[in-house]
Design an enzyme around this catalytic site. Sequence first.
Site, short mmCIF file in Angstrom:
data_model
loop_
_atom_site.label_atom_id
_atom_site.label_comp_id
_atom_site.label_asym_id
_atom_site.label_seq_id
_atom_site.Cartn_x
_atom_site.Cartn_y
_atom_site.Cartn_z
N CYS A 14 32.72 134.15 5.59
CA CYS A 14 33.51 134.45 4.40
C CYS A 14 33.76 133.19 3.55
O CYS A 14 32.83 132.61 3.02
CB CYS A 14 34.80 135.14 4.81
SG CYS A 14 35.60 136.09 3.51
N HIS A 15 35.01 132.76 3.43
CA HIS A 15 35.35 131.57 2.64
C HIS A 15 35.29 130.27 3.46
O HIS A 15 35.48 129.19 2.91
CB HIS A 15 36.76 131.71 2.06
CG HIS A 15 36.88 132.71 0.96
ND1 HIS A 15 36.94 134.06 1.19
CD2 HIS A 15 36.93 132.56 -0.38
CE1 HIS A 15 37.05 134.70 0.04
NE2 HIS A 15 37.03 133.82 -0.93
#
Length: 177
Positions: free
Chosen positions: A106-107
């Site tokens: 994800c991030h």
Amino acid sequence: MRVAFLMAPKGVEQVELTEPWQAVGDAGGDRVLVSTAPGEIQAFDGLDKADTFPVDSTVSESGVDDYDALVLPGGVANPDALRMDPKAVSFVKGFFDAGKPVAAICHAPWTLIEADVVHGRTMTSWPSLRTDLSNAGATWVDDQVMVDTSAPSTLITSRKPADLDAFCATLLKELGI
């Protein structure tokens, strides 16, 4: 196989911690929750508080030699806080310097960008990081999971919680557990 799961004291997307954590444990791996501060981490489900988890070790107490691999769960606030912590960034960079596998979802690649370890790598992430990764010299792809073995440290990346089944299966395969 001893695997460090690194996160800030708050902001990790809970499922991005718990599913890989469970997968590594079910496969017989030793899991260690490492954070930048002792105590507990506060996980989130999107923008809502979820569960808390006890910290096993801090980055100040941990060394790369203590672990065989590193997992970086995402969430927006978690990697943003990690990339502002010099000890956390150094800890992450140490896995690459040692040629050890790193997995990020994800991030989480924000922390990898700060550690200056993405140049020349092919990666995926949450779509909003595409420009950040490209500007840091990575090639971004929109794939469920990406394994880059172009450097001594295998880099496993994935886009989002919906990709966790593929991320966990690939993580276990790459770690050989």
